[in-house]
Write an enzyme that holds these catalytic residues in place. Structure first.
Site, PDB file in Angstrom:
ATOM      1  N   ASN A   1      15.178  15.518  19.849  1.00  0.00           N
ATOM      2  CA  ASN A   1      14.870  16.779  20.529  1.00  0.00           C
ATOM      3  C   ASN A   1      14.666  16.488  22.022  1.00  0.00           C
ATOM      4  OD1 ASN A   1      12.570  19.320  20.997  1.00  0.00           O
ATOM      5  ND2 ASN A   1      14.574  19.677  20.152  1.00  0.00           N
TER       6      ASN A   1
ATOM      7  N   HIS B   1      12.734  12.580  28.386  1.00  0.00           N
ATOM      8  CA  HIS B   1      13.429  11.487  27.695  1.00  0.00           C
ATOM      9  C   HIS B   1      14.600  10.971  28.541  1.00  0.00           C
ATOM     10  CE1 HIS B   1      11.947  13.770  24.006  1.00  0.00           C
ATOM     11  NE2 HIS B   1      11.439  12.583  23.832  1.00  0.00           N
TER      12      HIS B   1
END
Ligand code: PAF
Length: 279
Positions: free
Chosen positions: A34, A39
């Site tokens: 996700n 990230h």
């Protein structure tokens, strides 16, 4: 051909071995998928210093408590692969649960209480045991030279650093500052649990921490400051779990000769938000 997930350990090992045989430096970015810009910042950062970049995507059951969101945690592999392809990732390690945990009763690491007994660890019993257990498995599987983690999960970062030290792993553990939304809210997959009204006030968590850190630096006494910060959060609908002033090195009581950190966790509707700032 578009980026594919590797789901079997033999295939991962073969690919890593081939890269190693060419003398490549391997970097690992562990995630639960996700993926959001936080990230991707980790990926971009490690990409620059590694020849082979591996991202793992695994929603780790052992780090979720019985009443937590393991079942509903967002799983978006197709979108994640597309995002990672844009970041020039070489390998995506996305094992099924039985490849990560072949035994019904897996060996799990017990993180020392000094590190896991307070803050998030006190509110999520067993959470850091699950994190340490899966990160050690990821390290053994991908055999990276370097790995990177976000400072948003500050206690997790310290647990992983200690894990690497205690097991004498030759892995360079790097950390990146938290990536934030324009109002200061730390990016997190769990932010999508917020309603529109909750999202409108969610940035308060960061604002309150930044203000408390400024006041601490100006010499205001902590207990009154802590009470005011908690009130400020409660007044906009947060249910704070903790708001703590700690050593950034040990997470013990703050010391003048060590970097210090303010850390907080608070429930806002369905979302449990965490954040921290330097003092
Ligand atoms: O921070 C996370 O996303 C997870 O805790 C991690 C490090 C990937 C372990 O499951």
């Amino acid at each position: 051909m578009s980026l594919q997930a590797t789901t079997q350990l033999d295939a991962l090992r073969a690919q890593i071995a081939a890269r190693r045989a060419q003398g490549q430096r391997i970097g690992l970015v562990p995630t639960m998928g996700n993926l959001h810009p936080g990230h991707l910042a980790l990926v971009t950062h490690l990409r620059a210093s590694c020849d082979c970049l591996v991202t793992s995507i695994f929603v780790n059951p052992t780090q979720f408590g019985p009443n937590e969101d393991f079942a509903t945690y967002p799983r978006t592999l197709t979108d994640d692969l597309a995002a990672l392809e844009g970041e020039d990732v070489d390998l995506v390690w996305a094992p099924p649960v039985d490849a990560m945990y072949p035994l019904d009763s897996p060996f799990l690491i017990q993180v020392p209480q000094a590190l896991s007994g307070s803050l998030c660890g006190a509110h999520r019993p067993g959470h850091f045991d699950g994190v340490a257990s899966v990160v050690l498995r990821l390290f053994l599987q991908a055999q990276p030279d370097a790995a990177v983690f976000g400072e948003k999960d500050f206690q997790q970062l310290l647990v992983i650093r200690q894990l690497v030290e205690d097991y004498s792993l030759a892995i360079d553990v790097q950390a990146l500052p938290t990536v934030r939304e324009p109002d200061g809210l730390a990016m997190s997959s769990r932010n999508q649990y917020l309603s529109a009204d909750e999202r409108a006030v969610a940035g308060e968590l960061h604002r309150v921490l930044v203000q408390a850190a400024e006041r601490l630096r100006a010499g205001e006494p902590w207990p009154a400051l802590q009470a005011r910060a908690i009130n400020a959060l409660e007044s906009v609908g947060f249910a704070p779990q903790y708001l703590a002033w700690r050593s950034a090195t040990t997470l013990g009581p703050p010391r003048q000769d060590e970097a210090q950190r303010l850390l907080a966790a608070a429930q806002l509707g369905q979302a449990r938000l965490i954040d921290n700032v330097p003092v």
